[in-house]
Design a protein around this motif. Sequence first.
Motif, PDB file in Angstrom:
ATOM      1  N   LEU A 274     -26.131 -49.832  16.513  1.00 32.47           N
ATOM      2  CA  LEU A 274     -25.043 -49.183  15.785  1.00 32.47           C
ATOM      3  C   LEU A 274     -23.725 -49.925  16.007  1.00 32.47           C
ATOM      4  CD1 LEU A 274     -23.741 -46.889  14.164  1.00 32.47           C
ATOM      5  CD2 LEU A 274     -23.688 -45.542  16.274  1.00 32.47           C
ATOM      6  N   GLU A 275     -23.413 -50.231  17.243  1.00 32.03           N
ATOM      7  CA  GLU A 275     -22.163 -50.935  17.545  1.00 32.03           C
ATOM      8  C   GLU A 275     -22.167 -52.330  16.934  1.00 32.03           C
ATOM      9  OE1 GLU A 275     -19.516 -52.315  21.459  1.00 32.03           O
ATOM     10  OE2 GLU A 275     -21.318 -51.098  21.704  1.00 32.03           O
TER      11      GLU A 275
ATOM     12  N   LYS B 124     -27.895 -47.308  20.124  1.00 34.66           N
ATOM     13  CA  LYS B 124     -26.450 -47.431  20.324  1.00 34.66           C
ATOM     14  C   LYS B 124     -26.013 -48.887  20.214  1.00 34.66           C
ATOM     15  CE  LYS B 124     -25.920 -43.366  23.330  1.00 34.66           C
ATOM     16  NZ  LYS B 124     -25.572 -42.901  24.694  1.00 34.66           N
TER      17      LYS B 124
ATOM     18  N   GLU C 203     -28.987 -37.480  20.629  1.00 33.78           N
ATOM     19  CA  GLU C 203     -28.522 -38.438  21.609  1.00 33.78           C
ATOM     20  C   GLU C 203     -29.257 -39.743  21.348  1.00 33.78           C
ATOM     21  OE1 GLU C 203     -26.550 -40.327  24.591  1.00 33.78           O
ATOM     22  OE2 GLU C 203     -26.147 -38.310  23.805  1.00 33.78           O
ATOM     23  N   LEU C 204     -28.530 -40.729  20.826  1.00 39.47           N
ATOM     24  CA  LEU C 204     -29.159 -41.988  20.465  1.00 39.47           C
ATOM     25  C   LEU C 204     -29.682 -42.701  21.702  1.00 39.47           C
ATOM     26  CD1 LEU C 204     -26.638 -43.432  17.833  1.00 39.47           C
ATOM     27  CD2 LEU C 204     -28.814 -42.289  17.388  1.00 39.47           C
ATOM     28  N   SER C 205     -30.797 -43.379  21.512  1.00 38.58           N
ATOM     29  CA  SER C 205     -31.318 -44.214  22.593  1.00 38.58           C
ATOM     30  C   SER C 205     -30.372 -45.384  22.806  1.00 38.58           C
ATOM     31  CB  SER C 205     -32.718 -44.724  22.238  1.00 38.58           C
ATOM     32  OG  SER C 205     -32.657 -45.600  21.121  1.00 38.58           O
ATOM     33  N   MET C 206     -30.476 -46.031  23.961  1.00 39.00           N
ATOM     34  CA  MET C 206     -29.603 -47.166  24.233  1.00 39.00           C
ATOM     35  C   MET C 206     -29.798 -48.285  23.212  1.00 39.00           C
ATOM     36  SD  MET C 206     -27.125 -48.372  25.807  1.00 39.00           S
ATOM     37  CE  MET C 206     -26.971 -47.031  26.994  1.00 39.00           C
TER      38      MET C 206
ATOM     39  N   ASP D  11     -33.859 -43.223  13.489  1.00 41.63           N
ATOM     40  CA  ASP D  11     -32.729 -43.173  14.410  1.00 41.63           C
ATOM     41  C   ASP D  11     -31.407 -43.206  13.651  1.00 41.63           C
ATOM     42  OD1 ASP D  11     -34.142 -43.465  17.101  1.00 41.63           O
ATOM     43  OD2 ASP D  11     -34.933 -45.196  16.010  1.00 41.63           O
TER      44      ASP D  11
END
Length: 280
Positions: free
Chosen positions: A267-268, A264, A258-261, A121
Amino acid sequence: MSFTKAAEELHLSQGAVSRQIQVLEERMGVPLFNRRHKEIQLTRAGLIFQQAIAQSLNTIRRAVTMIEALDTSTVTIAASNAMANFWLMPAIFEFRSEHPHIDIRVLASNSPVDPWHEPIDLAIRYGDGHWPNLTKVKLFEEEIFPVCAPLYLQKHDIRTVRDLMECELIEYDSDTAVSNSWDTWLENAGVQPGAVRKNLTLSNYDLVYRAACNGKGVALAWAYGVPQEDRETLLVRPLDISLKTGLCEYIIYADNEELSMPAKILLEWLTDFGKRSIWT
């Protein structure tokens, strides 16, 4: 190299496999196998075809793995060995305490990982950020400075950069970073190194870290490369001098992905953790 064993694996008769190979050879107009008594060998054309098929099957296998991971809560992230050991894993442990429902899979390797061709990912990559077809999120700029054990500092009078010339310097012999050698660092710090005394040259950053913690000399460390719990206890900065190379660590992923939730969220979180985890 056996039609019989191939037939057994495919749950077909040996004759059916032989017939399919014959049809394929007739269609392509070249023999794919040399038939000898009780053995077969790939021809040059057969070898080319076999390699292409193997690559295609590996691509399909990776795609299936990535697709299967889309509907799961697992996030796969790749990083170099040093980055994974000294920064990513402490970050993951803290992340998991806040997000126990998200499973993390870490791939540690010093070989560059391409998110376009690997079932991952996210990946952490070091460099100038000029990589096409990738989305890049800056973690932190590379900053390098000397570190040593507190006891070593007590025994050595280190007041200026030139004082380092009289110390035992631990060298990290690696081609993964631009300014990780003492010669380069001292030159950028304004000192002509001359005959630098390097009593240890090690090819693994973990070994460099351990040697410095054990008071064997002064090493160069990255601002992220010393765990927070070890700062000022196992290792100290003898000088308030550091070198910024202009290169950075980035989190990257394929720009069409499109990254999975869960990805995401990770990452944040890692981006925020990067801002507060640097040794300044």
